[in-house]
Design a protein around this motif. Sequence first.
Motif, PDB file in Angstrom:
ATOM      1  N   SER A  17      -2.697   2.250 -17.215  1.00  0.00           N
ATOM      2  CA  SER A  17      -1.584   2.940 -16.767  1.00  0.00           C
ATOM      3  C   SER A  17      -1.239   4.205 -17.361  1.00  0.00           C
ATOM      4  CB  SER A  17      -0.233   1.984 -16.856  1.00  0.00           C
ATOM      5  OG  SER A  17       0.999   2.716 -16.996  1.00  0.00           O
ATOM      6  N   ASP A  19       1.417   5.416 -18.208  1.00  0.00           N
ATOM      7  CA  ASP A  19       2.813   5.308 -18.745  1.00  0.00           C
ATOM      8  C   ASP A  19       2.863   5.038 -20.180  1.00  0.00           C
ATOM      9  OD1 ASP A  19       5.479   5.234 -19.446  1.00  0.00           O
ATOM     10  OD2 ASP A  19       6.029   4.055 -17.703  1.00  0.00           O
ATOM     11  N   ASP A  21       4.846   5.732 -22.752  1.00  0.00           N
ATOM     12  CA  ASP A  21       6.281   5.421 -23.211  1.00  0.00           C
ATOM     13  C   ASP A  21       6.563   3.767 -22.879  1.00  0.00           C
ATOM     14  OD1 ASP A  21       6.720   7.919 -23.845  1.00  0.00           O
ATOM     15  OD2 ASP A  21       8.038   8.271 -22.060  1.00  0.00           O
ATOM     16  N   SER A  44      -3.735   4.333 -21.059  1.00  0.00           N
ATOM     17  CA  SER A  44      -3.031   4.268 -22.206  1.00  0.00           C
ATOM     18  C   SER A  44      -3.465   3.389 -23.290  1.00  0.00           C
ATOM     19  CB  SER A  44      -1.389   3.976 -21.978  1.00  0.00           C
ATOM     20  OG  SER A  44      -0.834   4.924 -21.143  1.00  0.00           O
ATOM     21  N   GLU A 266      13.325   8.608 -18.317  1.00  0.00           N
ATOM     22  CA  GLU A 266      13.339   7.572 -18.512  1.00  0.00           C
ATOM     23  C   GLU A 266      14.330   6.879 -19.497  1.00  0.00           C
ATOM     24  OE1 GLU A 266       9.464   5.185 -19.037  1.00  0.00           O
ATOM     25  OE2 GLU A 266       8.654   7.190 -18.758  1.00  0.00           O
TER      26      GLU A 266
END
Length: 279
Positions: A17, A19, A21, A44, A266
Motif C-alpha cells: 500500500s 499509505d 501514514d 510502504s 487524514e
Amino acid sequence: MDLTGLPPSSWGYRVDSPDLDALSDALDIAGITCDGLTEQDGVSTAWFSTRPDPSATPPMPLDGRWEEVPTTDWSESWKDGLDPITVGALTILPPWLAPDGPQLDQPPYRIVIEPGMAFGTGHHETTTAVLRAMQDVELADRRVADIGTGTGVLALAAIALGAREVIAVDVDELAITVATENIATHGTTDRIDLRVGSCEAVDGTADLVIANIITDKLLAIAVDLVALVAPGGTLLCSGVAVDRSDEARSVFADAGMEPLVTPGREWSVLVARRPVEGR
Ligand SMILES: C[S@@+](CC[C@H](N)C(=O)[O-])C[C@H]1O[C@@H](n2cnc3c(N)ncnc32)[C@H](O)[C@@H]1O
C-alpha cells in the motif's frame, strides 16, 4: 558512505500500500518502534536493523512480509524519503542535507533532526499541521509545554519562534534520549527541559500546550492537557483522525474549552483558547 559498524543487512517489513501514514500509525498503536519508513512504487516499508524477535514483540500490524535487504540499499532508500520539509518560516532537514547546521536565531529557521528511533522528522501530516498552527500563536517570551515530544522537533520549533522556555515530556524513555541529543545539537539545553512522563511531569501551566498524540491516547488525557493551559493560553492538538473530529471536539468542550477543529487530509488539528477568568 561509511558502512563500518553497520550490520551487513537490514530488515524491511513491506506492506502493499502506498499509505505510509497508515503503516506508521499501525506500528505506533501496536507499540513497535522501527528505524525508519519509506514508500516506493506503491509499497510502504518499515525498516529494522535486526528482525524483531516475534516472541518478544507484539504481532506485526497490517498484512505484510519480511524482506532482508543489504545495508547499502537500505541506507540509500532510507535517505530518499527524507527531503527537507519547509512549513512557513521553519525548515526541518536531516544532518547530511544541513552542512551549516541548525539555525534558530532568525528566519528562515533550520531544525536538524537525525532520523532515529523516535517519531518526529517533520514529514508526518500531524507534525506538519502543528508546525503550521504554531506560527499563528504569539510565542515571544512565552512558556510552552510539548506533550509527546518524540524527537523534540516541536519543542525546537517553539524556541525558534521565540518561546522563552519549553517543558517537553514523553512516556517513551528512548524518545527522551533522542530528544536530548537533538536539543544539545541545537544549543538549547538551557531552554528545553526534557522529562520522561506525561502531563503529571509538567509543573505549573504553560501559555501554549502542544500535543501530537494518536487519537485514543490524546482523548484519554484531554482533561490533564486542559489543566496545563494558563488562563488566556492556547491548546494545540494533532493526531486526531479526521473521522473522529466531532468526538474530539466534544471531549475537549466537555473539558471546558471551545475548540476549533480543522480537518486535514487524514488528520485534524484542534486549537482552543482558555478563557481568562472572569471574562
Ligand atoms: C506522534 S508522536 C509525536 C512526536 C512529535 N511531537 C511530532 O509532532 O512529530 C507521539 C509521541 O507521543 C508519545 N506519547 C504517547 N502517549 C503519550 C502520553 N500519554 N503522554 C506523553 N507522551 C505520549 C509517544 O511516545 C510519541 O513519542
